[in-house]
Write an enzyme that holds these catalytic residues in place. Structure first.
Site, short mmCIF file in Angstrom:
data_model
loop_
_atom_site.label_atom_id
_atom_site.label_comp_id
_atom_site.label_asym_id
_atom_site.label_seq_id
_atom_site.Cartn_x
_atom_site.Cartn_y
_atom_site.Cartn_z
N ASP A 1 -9.05 3.33 5.26
CA ASP A 1 -7.95 2.39 5.55
C ASP A 1 -8.27 1.32 6.61
OD1 ASP A 1 -6.80 4.16 3.82
OD2 ASP A 1 -5.25 4.88 5.19
N LYS B 1 -4.47 4.72 -2.16
CA LYS B 1 -3.81 6.02 -1.99
C LYS B 1 -2.38 5.83 -1.48
CE LYS B 1 -5.85 6.88 2.60
NZ LYS B 1 -4.61 6.83 3.36
N CYS C 1 -4.43 9.19 8.90
CA CYS C 1 -5.10 9.23 7.59
C CYS C 1 -6.50 9.83 7.63
CB CYS C 1 -5.11 7.85 6.97
SG CYS C 1 -3.45 7.32 6.51
#
Ligand code: TIU
Length: 220
Positions: free
Chosen positions: A24, A129, A162
């Site tokens: 990310d 995701k 994450c």
């Protein structure tokens, strides 16, 4: 097989079975005006790791190894964003709202893109995701199995959200997981330190940690 000098003890570095997972590194988390900032966070801390993440990616590129980039983002109709996620807290902008970089955490919008310095190269894997973990509701497991990958190096943001969620998912799936200590960051330095401590506690209960320089050296 090499033994990489890691914490809490040597990480078995199977070069032919290893992949890099960069979590990310998106404008929405790293740049002002995105999701991270809308939650009230100072994004400057995260920006500082971009060159280190780039060093790690360059090392894997030079070695010709598998690189996975993930992006936390949702479909434009938000059908994959549970209300419990969208309605959480009191952010300046909610997921799906229009901000300075387009709609917050929506695929195809400028803010959902990976920062230009770390943009995926052709042939590298990109996973969109909807959750915090890289395995939930994504094809990642199958893609790693097809490539006979058993060892994962993790980098990216944020360490305790994450990155940690993805590393725990991977650990439960049987992967050996190594976190690049200086190629991950949190909006909360104390949370990052806590994650480093907790994943490697109890004999690497979740995995190992090591600095990027040692990981890149092991790739040669
Ligand atoms: N808010 C926060 O720290 N992180 C996230 O929402 N997503 C990721 O960590 N990518």
């Amino acid at each position: 097989m090499k033994l990489l000098d890691a914490d809490p003890f040597h990480f078995p570095f199977h070069r032919e079975k290893i992949a890099l997972v960069v979590i990310d590194m998106q404008r929405d988390f790293v740049e002002p005006g995105g999701f991270g900032a809308s939650l009230g966070n100072n994004v400057e801390l995260l920006q500082k790791i971009v060159p280190t993440v780039r060093n790690l990616i360059d090392g894997f590129r030079a070695a010709g190894l598998t690189i996975v980039h993930t992006r936390e983002c949702h479909k434009p109709d938000l059908s994959d964003c549970p209300p419990a996620k969208r309605e959480r807290g009191n952010p300046a902008l909610r997921i799906g709202d229009y901000g300075p970089m387009g709609r917050i955490l929506v695929s195809g919008e400028p803010g959902a893109e990976i920062v230009p310095e770390l943009a995926p190269h052709p042939g590298e894997l990109v996973i969109d995701k909807p959750g915090k973990g890289a395995f939930y509701a994504t094809p990642l497991s199958g893609w790693l199995e097809e490539r006979d990958i058993s060892h994962l190096v993790f980098a990216g943001v944020t360490t305790e959200v994450c990155v940690q969620t993805s590393m725990r998912e991977a650990n439960d799936r049987g992967y050996h997981c190594l976190l690049a200590e200086d190629a991950t960051e949190s909006y909360f330095p104390e949370f990052k330190q806590a994650v480093l401590n907790m994943i490697r506690a109890q004999g690497a209960i979740v995995g190992w940690t090591a600095p990027t320089s040692k990981i890149v050296d092991a790739l040669h």
